[in-house]
Design an enzyme around this catalytic site. Structure first.
Site, PDB file in Angstrom:
ATOM      1  CB  CYS A  58      44.478  98.649  84.949  1.00 20.70           C
ATOM      2  SG  CYS A  58      44.258  99.676  83.903  1.00 20.70           S
ATOM      3  CB  CYS A  94      58.309 107.358  81.979  1.00 20.94           C
ATOM      4  SG  CYS A  94      59.502 108.045  83.916  1.00 20.94           S
ATOM      5  CG  ASN A 104      36.661  95.025  79.853  1.00 23.89           C
ATOM      6  OD1 ASN A 104      35.270  94.772  79.602  1.00 23.89           O
ATOM      7  ND2 ASN A 104      37.576  95.467  80.711  1.00 23.89           N
ATOM      8  CB  ALA A 112      45.220 103.126  72.147  1.00 23.83           C
ATOM      9  CB  VAL A 131      66.391 117.931  99.252  1.00 21.35           C
ATOM     10  CG1 VAL A 131      65.616 116.063 100.791  1.00 21.35           C
ATOM     11  CG2 VAL A 131      64.480 117.824  99.341  1.00 21.35           C
ATOM     12  CD  GLU A 166      62.699 123.871  92.977  1.00 25.40           C
ATOM     13  OE1 GLU A 166      61.568 123.889  93.175  1.00 25.40           O
ATOM     14  OE2 GLU A 166      63.205 124.100  93.585  1.00 25.40           O
TER      15      GLU A 166
HETATM   16  C1  LIG Z   1      43.534 104.132  76.799  1.00 26.79           C
HETATM   17  C2  LIG Z   1      42.648 103.880  76.070  1.00 26.79           C
HETATM   18  C3  LIG Z   1      43.379 104.714  74.281  1.00 26.79           C
HETATM   19  C4  LIG Z   1      42.457 104.499  73.379  1.00 26.79           C
HETATM   20  N1  LIG Z   1      43.188 104.930  72.349  1.00 26.79           N
HETATM   21  C5  LIG Z   1      42.609 105.398  71.189  1.00 26.79           C
HETATM   22  C6  LIG Z   1      42.487 106.018  69.817  1.00 26.79           C
HETATM   23  O1  LIG Z   1      43.735 106.768  70.146  1.00 26.79           O
HETATM   24  N2  LIG Z   1      41.675 105.807  68.718  1.00 26.79           N
HETATM   25  C7  LIG Z   1      40.764 105.359  68.622  1.00 26.79           C
HETATM   26  O2  LIG Z   1      40.739 104.883  67.874  1.00 26.79           O
HETATM   27  N3  LIG Z   1      40.499 104.276  69.943  1.00 26.79           N
HETATM   28  C8  LIG Z   1      41.367 104.482  71.084  1.00 26.79           C
HETATM   29  N4  LIG Z   1      41.280 103.394  71.970  1.00 26.79           N
HETATM   30  C9  LIG Z   1      39.670 103.031  71.681  1.00 26.79           C
HETATM   31  C10 LIG Z   1      38.944 101.372  71.404  1.00 26.79           C
HETATM   32  O3  LIG Z   1      39.852 101.351  70.152  1.00 26.79           O
HETATM   33  C11 LIG Z   1      38.042 100.571  72.226  1.00 26.79           C
HETATM   34  O4  LIG Z   1      37.968 100.084  73.283  1.00 26.79           O
HETATM   35  C12 LIG Z   1      38.689  99.289  71.792  1.00 26.79           C
HETATM   36  O5  LIG Z   1      38.930  99.028  69.670  1.00 26.79           O
HETATM   37  C13 LIG Z   1      36.999  98.738  71.542  1.00 26.79           C
HETATM   38  O6  LIG Z   1      37.384  96.965  71.429  1.00 26.79           O
HETATM   39  P1  LIG Z   1      37.404  96.098  72.725  1.00 26.79           P
HETATM   40  O7  LIG Z   1      37.596  95.006  71.612  1.00 26.79           O
HETATM   41  O8  LIG Z   1      38.126  96.291  73.790  1.00 26.79           O
HETATM   42  O9  LIG Z   1      35.797  95.823  73.258  1.00 26.79           O
HETATM   43  P2  LIG Z   1      35.289  96.280  73.788  1.00 26.79           P
HETATM   44  O10 LIG Z   1      34.733  96.609  75.500  1.00 26.79           O
HETATM   45  O11 LIG Z   1      35.089  94.364  74.511  1.00 26.79           O
HETATM   46  O12 LIG Z   1      33.647  95.981  73.679  1.00 26.79           O
HETATM   47  C14 LIG Z   1      32.838  96.770  73.491  1.00 26.79           C
HETATM   48  C15 LIG Z   1      31.557  96.339  72.777  1.00 26.79           C
HETATM   49  O13 LIG Z   1      31.840  96.357  71.820  1.00 26.79           O
HETATM   50  C16 LIG Z   1      30.411  95.027  71.464  1.00 26.79           C
HETATM   51  N5  LIG Z   1      31.199  93.664  70.895  1.00 26.79           N
HETATM   52  C17 LIG Z   1      32.290  93.645  70.770  1.00 26.79           C
HETATM   53  N6  LIG Z   1      33.065  92.397  70.030  1.00 26.79           N
HETATM   54  C18 LIG Z   1      31.479  92.580  69.087  1.00 26.79           C
HETATM   55  C19 LIG Z   1      30.859  91.435  68.262  1.00 26.79           C
HETATM   56  N7  LIG Z   1      31.748  90.438  67.505  1.00 26.79           N
HETATM   57  N8  LIG Z   1      29.680  91.442  68.552  1.00 26.79           N
HETATM   58  C20 LIG Z   1      29.010  92.285  68.625  1.00 26.79           C
HETATM   59  N9  LIG Z   1      28.834  93.228  69.699  1.00 26.79           N
HETATM   60  C21 LIG Z   1      30.884  92.700  70.019  1.00 26.79           C
HETATM   61  C22 LIG Z   1      30.507  94.944  72.828  1.00 26.79           C
HETATM   62  O14 LIG Z   1      29.250  94.531  73.100  1.00 26.79           O
HETATM   63  C23 LIG Z   1      30.578  96.049  73.612  1.00 26.79           C
HETATM   64  O15 LIG Z   1      29.684  96.796  74.004  1.00 26.79           O
HETATM   65  C24 LIG Z   1      41.557 103.846  72.697  1.00 26.79           C
HETATM   66  C25 LIG Z   1      41.075 102.921  74.284  1.00 26.79           C
HETATM   67  C26 LIG Z   1      41.230 103.306  75.561  1.00 26.79           C
HETATM   68  C27 LIG Z   1      40.790 102.498  76.644  1.00 26.79           C
HETATM   69  S1  FES Z   2      56.846 107.468  86.339  1.00 27.13           S
HETATM   70 FE1  FES Z   2      58.736 107.251  85.907  1.00 27.13          FE
HETATM   71  S2  FES Z   2      60.433 106.764  86.528  1.00 27.13           S
HETATM   72 FE2  FES Z   2      59.275 107.872  87.783  1.00 27.13          FE
HETATM   73  S1  FES Z   3      46.513 101.448  85.456  1.00 32.31           S
HETATM   74 FE1  FES Z   3      46.510 100.612  83.749  1.00 32.31          FE
HETATM   75  S2  FES Z   3      46.731 101.225  82.786  1.00 32.31           S
HETATM   76 FE2  FES Z   3      47.286 103.257  84.199  1.00 32.31          FE
END
Ligand SMILES: Cc1cc2nc3c(=O)[nH]c(=O)nc-3n(C[C@H](O)[C@H](O)[C@H](O)COP(=O)(O)OP(=O)(O)OC[C@H]3O[C@@H](n4cnc5c(N)ncnc54)[C@H](O)[C@@H]3O)c2cc1C
Ligand code: FES
Ligand code: FES
Length: 1338
Positions: A74, A149, A268, A345, A1091, A1270
Site C-alpha cells: 500500500c 490479526c 515512501n 514499526a 449461529v 463472545e
Molecule cells: C506504519 C508506520 C510505522 C512507523 N513506526 C515508527 C516507529 O515506531 N518509530 C519511528 O521512529 N518511526 C516510525 N515510522 C516512521 C518511519 O521511520 C519513517 O517514515 C521512515 O524512516 C522514513 O523513511 P523513508 O525512506 O520511507 O522516507 P521517505 O518517505 O521516502 O522520505 C521522507 C522525506 O525524507 C526526504 N529524504 C529521504 N531521503 C533523502 C535524502 N537522501 N536526502 C534528502 N532528503 C531525503 C524526502 O525528501 C522526504 O521529504 C513509521 C512509519 C510508518 C508508515
Molecule cells: S484478521 Fe486474522 S484471521 Fe481474521
Molecule cells: S494495507 Fe498496507 S499495511 Fe495495511
C-alpha cells in the site's frame, strides 16, 4: 535526462511491462485491480496492518547478491519497483498447483479465522524463510510484528510458524501435496487408545517439508538488466505527477537542481502517508535507484559512516555486526540505536524506510533522531555546489535555515561516532503498545565523564514526542556540566529539564502529565543505569545501588511464547468417519492462505461499474446552511452526487424501534454522519471529488459528547431499564459497611480487518438488484434496499460469501451504505461499488459503547455482599441503533457469577453527538461485567480480603436463581474456578508475586483470577429461528446452505461437520457456497454466539427429512454409496432436496415484573493472568494466562479454542491498550492502526494455557454444544485486574493506602500515573479550565 517509456518489473515470475504508468498509483491497487491478484489485501493503506505484505526481491550488481524483503504494497509507488521482482501470495502456491508449506501450516494449525490477514501473515513468514530457512523464535516473532490479526489471538499463527524452527517431522508420504487440499479429518492428531484428553490440535507429521529449491528463482532477465543496462535516469509521466528515477549521484544532483522542491522518495513511508492522509501533493518526485554512494558502509577512524539510502533493517544488521565486532565502550550509541530499531514499526516498514528518509523527515516521534542527536552524528550533504557536513543537532532538527538541507541538497550519508571510555548512551521509549507503535515519549541520553572522576564533562539529552520535532534539553545539560553523578544532580536535572522541555496543557497528542512524568522517569532510569556501570567500573568510589532499585533498569521483554491446550477427545464409541468433536481445519483455511478466498472487494469489476465515496459531516451538531457541489461535479469522471434530496421519501429506515436517516439533511448530529455520496467512474475520481464538496455549517448547541454531559443535559434515549431483586434499601440498614465507587470504560473499535464493502449490481430485467456485501445481516440489507428502491423484497437479493471479520459492526451501518449504493446503482443502471477506507470506517461506524458504572454495595466484614445498588450509563451516540438491547443485555448479565440477595440495577442510554455506537462482541456484558468485578475488588480492599476470596464467597450456589428469576445450575462454574486455581498454581504464584514485589521497587507483578458466566440466548423465540437448505446431487455430492454468515468463527466448517455426521457423507463430499437471501430467506442476524447452534439444528432437521425420505432406498441397498442412493431416489421420483427449520429457543423477559426466562444456557469459565508492570513507564507485560472453560460437547475444539483465545486477546485489548481519542469538538482522532492500537503478537501472554472441561451435561442445543463466540472477551479483564493488583502493590509500598480507582482501558498512561512517586509529584499540573485540552475522555 533520458526518459524510459516503460515500467518493467516481475510479478510472481512473470514479466510486467507498463507503458502508461501513473506515478500516483501504489503497488497494492495495481496488483489488485490491474493484475487481478486480489490475494494481497487492503487493510489500512498506511503501512500499519500488514494485510498488503508482499516480498520484494532486488539484485545488486555490485555485491552480486539478491535481497528479499517484506514490504507493504500500500505504500510502494508502482514506479519504484522498476527492475524488482514482486512475489505475492498467489506466487508461492495455490490449490491448483502446489501449496507452499507456509500456506499449509498456517491453515492446518488453525491460524486463520476470517482469513483476511492471512495472506499478509503468509508473505511475512515466507520472506523470513527465504532469508532464514531455519529461523529462530525471535526472528519469527519479529517477522510477524507488523501484521495485525483481529481474530485468532496469534497463538495458532505462532504455533504454525514454530514448526519451521525444526526442519524434521515432514510427512514423506504426502509430498505430492494431496493432503493439503484434503478436507477430510486433516489436522486431527492421532489419538492414542485410552486417552481421554488431547493436547494437540494438529499433527505435524503430515506437513509438507520446506524445500528452498522449489521457490521461484529471481528472474535472470532482471539480473542481466541490472548488470548491463546503461545507467540513465527514468522518467514516468502521469496526468498530475512526474516520477524521476536517477541512477547515478550526478543525475540525482541534477534532478535536484531542476526540481529543488521535489521530495527524494526512498521508502515512501513518510511521504506516502502524508500524501494519502494529509492531502499533500507533489507534482514531481525524485526517487533514486541503486545509487552506490547512498548505500555505503564505512568503518572510519572516528565512527561508522552509513549511506542515507540504507534501509532501517539493513542499518539494524550493520549495527548488530558492529556491536559484535567492536569493543563495548565504542558501541554505546550503536547499542542504543539497536534497542529502538528492534521495536520501530514492523519488519515491512523497517525494510522499506531509509535512514536518510527517517532523519530528514524529523518526525516528532522519531525513535532514532534523539539518539543520533545526542551521539554527535554528522550528516554528509551534497549538491552540485559541493559537499558539506552539518551536525545532527537541535538546529537541524528544528529546521533552522542555517543548519538545514538546502532545497537542492541531498543527504548522502551519516557519520555515527564511536563512543569513548567513560561515555554512556541510553535510549528510552514508551508507547501505547510495546512494539510497532509510535512512541508517546522517547529519548536519547549521553553522558561523558572525565577519566574516573565521576564528574560530568559532557551531557546531552533529547526527547521525542514532546514538541513539533525532537527536542534537545541543551540548557539543562549545560548547567549540569561539572557536577558529580549523584542524587542531588538528578534532582536538579529533573527540575531543569521539566522547565526547559515545556509542555503546555493543550499540547497536541494529549497525555500531557504522563509525558511530563516520562521525561523525568527516563532521566531517572538513565541516572540509575549509569550509576550501576560506574559502580561496576570503580566499586571503590561509587556507592552501590540498593538491590530493589535495580528493577528500574530492565525493560519488560516479550520472551518466547509457549502455549498448551487441553481438550476432551471424542467418545471412543463414536464412528471413526464422524467428524463431530474433531479439530477440523477451517473450511477455507487453505484458500485464506493462498489468497484464493474471495471477499467482497476481490470480486472482479462489473462492466461499467461506478465507485461511491461518502462526504461526512465535520461538525458534531450543526445546521447545514448550504452544500456546494459545483466544483466536485466539474471533476472528470464524476457521474453524480447524491444528497438527501435525491432520496426524498426514502431517506429514512426503521431497523429496530426508531427510524434513522440515511443521509443527513438540514441538521447533522455527529462528526462522521453521512451527508452526500459521490458517484464516479473510478475510486480515485470519487474520492478526489468528495474532498471538493463544500458544506457550510452553522454550529448548534448543545454539543454533548460524554456521558457526564449527557447526564447534565438529561439527554437520554427512552426507555430506562431497571431490574430489582430482594429489598435493597432494607438490606443497606443491616450491613457492616458500605462501599461506593464508580468506573468508566472507554469504547472499542471493531477493527475488523476487511473494511465495510458493498457492490450493488442492478440486473437488466424486472428491476432486480443483487447486493454483494460484507455483512452479518443479509436480510436486513435486503429489507432496507427494497425499501429505498420501493421494490418488493423478492426483487432484491443479498449475497455474502464470507466476511473479513465483523464482531457486531457489520449490521445497521452496512445496511445504510448498501441502500445508498443500491439507490445510485438503480438510478444510473450501473453497478456501484463502495469500499470504505480504514479511516472512514472508523469515523463513520463507531463501535462498543463507553460506559459509566456507579455502585453502592452493602457488605458484611467477611466479604459477603448483601445489597447492591447499581447504575449503568452507556454512551449510545446520536441514534438508538442497538443501544437499548445492549443496555438490556448488560443489565441482565451484570451480576456475572455472583448472587446478590438484594439487587437494584438501573440503566440509561445517553444520547450524544457521537456516531452511533452499536453491537460489539459480548453486547454490553464486557462493560457491565467489569463494573461488577471492580465493585468486588473495592469490596475486597475495604474488607482487607483477597479479591478471589470475595469472589468465591459471593458466587452462586450450585442450584440458584438469577436476578430475573431464571434457574441456574452453576456446578461447572465452580469446577472451572477450582481447575483454574489448580492449573495456574494460584496460591504458589501469589506467594511468588508477593516475594517479587517485596524485592523490587520499580517493577511490580500482579495476579488476578476472574470467573465468567455468560448467558447465551437472543431474548425471543423469533430472534432464534433458523433455516437451511440441503440438496443431494445425483453423483452423491451435497450442497448445503443456511442463514448464518461465515465471518471467521468457522460456522460453515461446523455446518459441514453436521451434514457429514447426519448423512454419513465424507466432509469432502459436502459443499457450502455462501449465504444468500435467495436460498435461505428471512434469516436472522448472525450474532450472539448462537449461529452454529441454531443453523446447525436447521441443517440437522433438513438432513433428517432427507434421510427419512431415502430410508427405503438405503435399506434396500445398505452397502451402497450416496451416488447409488441418489440415483435410485431420482428414478423413484423422490426429492433430493430439503429445507430444514429450527423455531428458536423459547425466551422472554418482562421488564415490568423483572422476571424472565431469557437464556437457553450459560457458558462458564475462569481465567487467571499474571502481569509485570514498569512503575516508571507504565508498560506492562502479560506473563501468563490460564483459562478453563466449560463449552459443553465441542463440535470442533480447534474452532472453539480459537474463539476463546481470539476473544480473550480482543478483550485484553479492550481493557488495556485500545483507546479511542476525540477532540473537544467530537472529532475522532484515532482513525487507523497508527493511532489505535489493537494487540499484536508481542502482547499475547508469554505462557498461555487453555483447558476445556470434560462435557458433563447434555442439553437441547446442537449435540449439547455451547457457543463460544463472545464469552472469552470478558476473560481479558483478568489482565486488567492483574495490573490493578500490581499497581496496588506499588502504591502500598509508597504508603498510599486509600481506595484505588482505575478506569478502563488501563493504558500505560493510567498505570504510570497511578504509581505515584516523587516524579509524579514533581511535574507541574495545570489547573482544570485553564487550558483547552487536545482531547477529552469519552
Ligand atoms: C506504519 C508506520 C510505522 C512507523 N513506526 C515508527 C516507529 O515506531 N518509530 C519511528 O521512529 N518511526 C516510525 N515510522 C516512521 C518511519 O521511520 C519513517 O517514515 C521512515 O524512516 C522514513 O523513511 P523513508 O525512506 O520511507 O522516507 P521517505 O518517505 O521516502 O522520505 C521522507 C522525506 O525524507 C526526504 N529524504 C529521504 N531521503 C533523502 C535524502 N537522501 N536526502 C534528502 N532528503 C531525503 C524526502 O525528501 C522526504 O521529504 C513509521 C512509519 C510508518 C508508515
Ligand atoms: S484478521 Fe486474522 S484471521 Fe481474521
Ligand atoms: S494495507 Fe498496507 S499495511 Fe495495511
Amino acid at each position: 535526462m533520458d526518459g524510459a517509456a516503460e515500467l518493467l518489473f516481475y510479478v510472481n515470475g512473470r514479466k510486467v511491462i507498463e507503458k502508461n504508468v501513473d506515478p500516483e498509483t501504489m503497488l497494492l491497487p495495481y496488483l489488485r485491480k490491474k493484475l487481478r491478484l486480489t490475494g494481497t489485501k487492503y487493510g489500512c493503506g498506511g503501512g500499519g496492518c500488514g494485510a498488503c505484505t508482499v516480498m520484494i526481491s532486488r539484485y545488486n550488481p555490485v555485491t552480486k547478491k539478491i535481497r528479499h524483503y517484506p514490504a507493504n504494497a500500500c505504500l510502494i509507488p508502482v514506479c519504484s519497483v522498476y527492475g524488482a521482482a514482486v512475489t505475492t501470495v498467489e506466487g508461492i502456491g495455490s490449490t491448483k498447483t502446489r501449496i507452499h508449506p507456509v500456506q499449509e501450516r498456517i491453515a492446518k494449525c488453525h491460524g486463520t479465522q476470517c482469513g483476511f490477514c492471512t495472506p499478509g501473515m503468509v508473505m511475512s513468514m515466507y520472506t523470513l524463510l527465504r532469508n532464514h530457512p531455519d529461523p529462530t523464535l525471535d526472528q519469527l516473532t519479529d517477522a510477524l510484528g507488523g501484521n495485525l490479526c483481529r481474530c485468532t489471538g496469534y497463538r495458532p499463527i505462532i504455533d504454525a510458524c514454530k514448526t519451521f524452527c525444526n526442519t524434521s517431522g515432514c510427512c514423506q508420504s504426502k509430498e505430492n501435496g494431496a493432503c493439503c487440499l484434503n478436507q477430510g479429518i486433516n489436522g486431527s492428531p492421532e489419538v492414542e487408545e485410552g486417552d481421554e484428553t488431547s493436547q494437540k490440535l494438529f499433527s505435524e507429521e503430515e506437513f509438507l517439508p520446506l524445500d528452498p529449491t522449489q521457490e521461484l528463482i529471481f528472474p535472470p532477465e532482471l539480473m542481466t538488466m541490472a548488470e548491463k543496462q546503461p545507467q540513465r535516469t527514468r522518467v514516468f509521466r502521469g496526468d498530475r505527477m512526474t516520477w524521476i528515477s536517477p541512477v547515478t549521484l550526478k543525475e540525482l544532483l541534477e534532478a535536484k537542481v531542476k526540481y529543488p522542491q521535489a521530495p527524494v522518495i526512498m521508502g515512501n513511508t513518510s511521504t506516502g502517508p502524508e500524501v494519502k492522509f494529509k492531502g499533500v501533493f507533489h507534482p514531481v518526485i525524485i526517487s533514486p535507484d541503486r545509487i552506490e554512494e547512498l548505500n555505503v558502509v564505512n568503518y572510519a577512524y572516528n565512527g561508522l559512516t552509513l549511506g542515507a539510502g540504507l534501509s532501517l533493517a539493513q542499518v539494524e544488521d550493520i549495527l548488530a555486526d558492529a556491536v559484535l565486532k567492536l569493543p563495548e565502550e565504542k558501541t554505546q550509541t550503536y547499542q542504543a540505536l539497536l534497542k529502538h530499531l528492534r521495536t520501530l514499526a514492523g519488519s515491512q516498514i523497517r525494510n522499506m524506510a531509509s535512514l536518510g528518509g527517517h532523519i530528514v523527515s524529523r518526525h516528532l516521534d522519531s525513535d532514532l533522531n534523539p539518539i543520533l542527536a545526542v551521539g554527535n552524528c554528522t550528516l554528509n550533504l551534497l549538491s552540485k555546489q559541493g559537499e558539506r557536513q552539518v551536525p545532527l543537532n537541535e538546529q537541524f532538527l528544528r529546521k533552522c535555515p542555517s543548519a538545514d538541507l538546502k532545497p537542492e541538497e541531498i543527504l548522502v550519508s551519516v557519520n555515527i561516532p564511536y563512543s569513548r571510555k567513560w561515555e554512556f548512551v541510553s535510549a528510552f521509549r514508551q508507547a501505547q503498545r510495546q512494539q510497532n507503535a509510535l512512541a508517546i515519549v522517547n529519548s536519547g541520553m549521553r553522558v561523558f565523564f572525565g577519566e574516573g572522576s565521576g564528574i560530568i564533562r559532557e551531557l546531552s539529552i533529547s526527547y521525542g514526542g514532546v514538541g513539533p520535532t525532537t527536542i534537545c534539553a541543551k540548557n539543562s545539560c549545560q548547567k549540569l556540566i561539572g557536577r558529580p553523578w549523584n542524587e542531588e544532580m538528578l534532582d536538579a536535572a529533573c527540575r531543569l529539564v521539566l522547565e526547559e522541555v515545556f509542555l503546555p496543557g493543550s499540547a497536541p497528542g494529549g497525555k500531557v502529565e504522563f509525558k511530563r512524568t516520562l521525561i523525568i522517569s527516563f532521566l531517572f532510569k538513565f541516572y540509575l543505569g549509569v550509576a550501576q556501570i560506574l559502580k561496576r567500573m570503580d566499586p571503590v568510589h561509587y556507592p552501590s545501588l540498593e538491590d530493589k532499585y535495580e528493577s528500574a533498569l530492565e525493560d519488560l521483554h516479550s520472551r518466547h511464547h509457549w502455549s498448551a491446550v487441553n481438550y476432551q477427545n471424542v467418545d471412543p464409541k463414536q464412528l471413526p468417519q464422524d467428524p463431530i468433536g474433531h479439530p477440523i481445519m477451517h473450511l477455507s483455511g487453505i484458500k485464506h492462505a493462498t489468497g484464493e478466498a474471495i471477499y467482497c472487494d476481490d470480486m472482479p469489476a462489473v462492466d461499467r461499474e461506478l465507485f461511491l465515496a461518502f462526504v461526512t459531516s465535520s461538525r458534531a451538531h450543526a445546521k447545514i446552511v448550504s452544500i456546494d457541489l459545483s466544483e466536485a461535479l466539474s471533476l472528470p469522471g464524476v457521474v453524480d452526487i447524491m444528497t438527501e434530496e435525491h432520496l426524498e421519501g426514502v431517506n429514512s429506515f426503521r431497523f429496530l424501534t426508531k427510524p434513522e436517516k440515511l443521509l443527513g439533511s438540514e441538521e447533522v448530529f455527529c462528526v462522521g454522519q453521512l451527508v452526500c455520496a459521490v458517484i464516479a467512474e473510478s475510486e480515485v475520481q470519487a474520492r478526489r471529488a468528495a474532498k471538493l464538496v463544500r458544506i457550510v455549517y452553522q454550529d448548534l448547541e448543545p454539543v454533548i459528547l460524554t456521558i457526564e454531559e449527557a447526564i447534565q443535559h438529561n439527554s437520554f434515549f427512552e426507555p430506562e431499564r431497571k431490574l430489582e431483586y430482594g429489598n435493597v434499601d432494607e438490606a443497606f440498614k443491616v450491613v457492616d459497611q458500605i462501599v461506593e465507587g464508580e468506573i468508566h470504560l472507554g469504547g472499542q473499535e471493531h477493527f475488523y480487518m476487511e473494511t465495510q464493502s458493498v457492490l450493488a449490481v442492478p440486473k437488466r430485467e424486472d428491476q432486480e438488484m443483487d447486493i454483494y456485501v460484507s455483512t452479518q445481516y443479509p436480510r436486513g440489507i435486503q429489507d432496507i434496499v427494497a425499501s429505498v428502491l420501493k421494490l418488493p423484497a423478492n426483487k432484491v437479493m443479498c449475497h455474502v460469501k464470507r466476511v473479513g471479520g465483523a464482531f457486531g459492526g457489520k449490521v445497521f451501518r452496512t445496511g445504510i451504505m448498501a441502500a445508498i449504493a443500491a439507490f445510485a446503482a438503480n438510478k444510473h443502471g450501473r453497478a456501484v461499488r463502495c469500499i470504505l477506507e480504514r479511516g472512514e470506517d472508523m469515523l463513520i461506524t463507531a463501535g462498543r459503547h463507553p460506559y459509566l458504572g456507579k455502585y453502592k454495595a452493602g457488605v458484611m466484614n467477611d466479604g459477603r455482599i448483601l445489597a447492591l445498588d447499581m447504575e449503568h450509563y452507556s454512551n449510545g451516540g446520536t441514534t438508538l441503533d442497538e443501544s437499548l438491547l445492549v443496555l438490556e443485555m448488560g443489565i441482565l448479565k451484570m451480576e456475572n457469577c455472583y448472587k446478590f440477595p438484594n439487587l437494584r440495577c438501573r440503566g440509561r442510554t445517553c444520547r450524544t453527538n457521537l456516531p452511533s455506537n452499536t453491537a460489539f462482541r459480548g453486547f454490553g456484558f464486557p462493560q457491565t461485567g467489569l463494573i461488577i468485578e471492580s465493585c468486588i475488588t473495592d469490596v475486597a480492599a475495604k474488607c482487607g480480603l483477597p479479591p478471589e476470596k470475595v469472589r468465591m464467597i459471593n458466587m452462586y450456589k450450585e442450584i440458584d436463581q438469577t436476578p430475573y428469576k431464571q434457574e441456574i445450575n452453576t456446578k461447572n462454574l465452580m469446577q472451572c474456578w477450582k481447575e483454574c486455581m489448580a492449573m495456574s498454581s494460584y496460591s504458589l504464584r501469589k506467594a511468588a508475586v508477593e516475594k517479587f514485589n517485596s524485592e523490587n521497587y520499580w517493577k511490580k507483578k500482579g495476579l488476578a483470577m476472574v470467573p465468567v458466566k455468560y448467558p447465551v440466548g437472543l431474548g425471543s423465540r423469533a430472534a432464534g429461528q433458523a433455516a437451511a437448505l440441503v440438496h443431494i446431487y445425483l453423483d452423491g455430492s451435497v450442497l448445503v446452505t443456511h442463514g448464518g454468515i461465515e465471518m471467521g468463527q468457522g460456522v460453515h466448517t461446523k455446518m459441514i461437520q453436521v451434514v457429514s455426521r447426519e448423512l454419513g457423507v465424507p466432509l469432502s463430499d459436502v459443499h457450502l457456497r455462501g449465504t444468500s437471501t435467495e436460498t435461505v430467506p428471512n434469516a436472522n442476524i448472525s450474532a450472539g454466539s448462537v449461529v452454529a447452534d441454531l443453523n446447525g439444528l436447521a441443517i440437522k432437521d433438513a438432513c433428517q427429512t432427507l434421510l427419512k425420505r431415502l430410508e427405503p432406498i438405503i435399506s434396500k441397498n445398505p452397502r451402497g454409496t450416496w451416488k447409488d442412493w441418489a440415483q435410485a431416489a431420482f428414478h423413484e421420483s423422490i426429492s433430493l432436496s430439503a429445507t430444514g427449520y429450527f423455531r428458536g429457543y423459547e425466551a422472554s423477559m418482562n421488564w415490568e415484573t423483572g422476571e424472565g426466562q431469557m437464556f437457553e444456557y450459560f457458558v462458564f469459565g475462569a481465567a487467571c493472568s499474571e502481569v509485570e508492570i514498569d512503575c516508571l513507564t507504565g508498560a506492562h507485560k502479560n506473563i501468563r494466562t490460564d483459562i478453563v472453560m466449560d463449552i459443553g460437547h465441542s463440535i470442533n475444539p480447534a474452532i472453539d479454542i480459537g474463539q476463546i483465545e481470539g476473544a480473550f486477546i480482543q478483550g485484553m485489548g479492550l481493557y488495556t491498550i485500545e483507546e479511542l481519542s476525540y477532540s473537544p469538538q467530537g472529532v475522532l482522532y484515532t482513525r487507523g492502526p497508527d493511532q489505535y492500537k489493537i494487540p499484536t503478537i508481542c502482547d499475547i501472554p508469554t505462557e498461555f494455557h487453555i483447558s476445556l472441561l470434560p462435557p458433563s451435561q447434555t442439553s437441547n442445543t446442537l449435540y449439547s454444544s455451547k457457543g463460544m463466540g463472545e464469552s472469552g472477551i470478558f476473560l481479558g479483564s483478568s489482565v486488567f485486574f492483574a495490573i490493578h493488583d500490581a499497581v496496588n502493590a506499588a502504591r502500598r509500598e509508597r504508603g498510599l493506602l486509600g481506595p484505588l480507582k482505575l478506569n478502563s482501558p488501563l493504558t500505560p498512561e493510567k498505570i504510570r500515573m497511578a504509581c505515584e512517586d516523587k516524579f509524579t509529584k514533581m511535574i507541574p499540573r495545570d489547573k482544570p479550565g485553564s487550558y483547552v485540552p487536545w482531547n477529552i475522555p469519552i
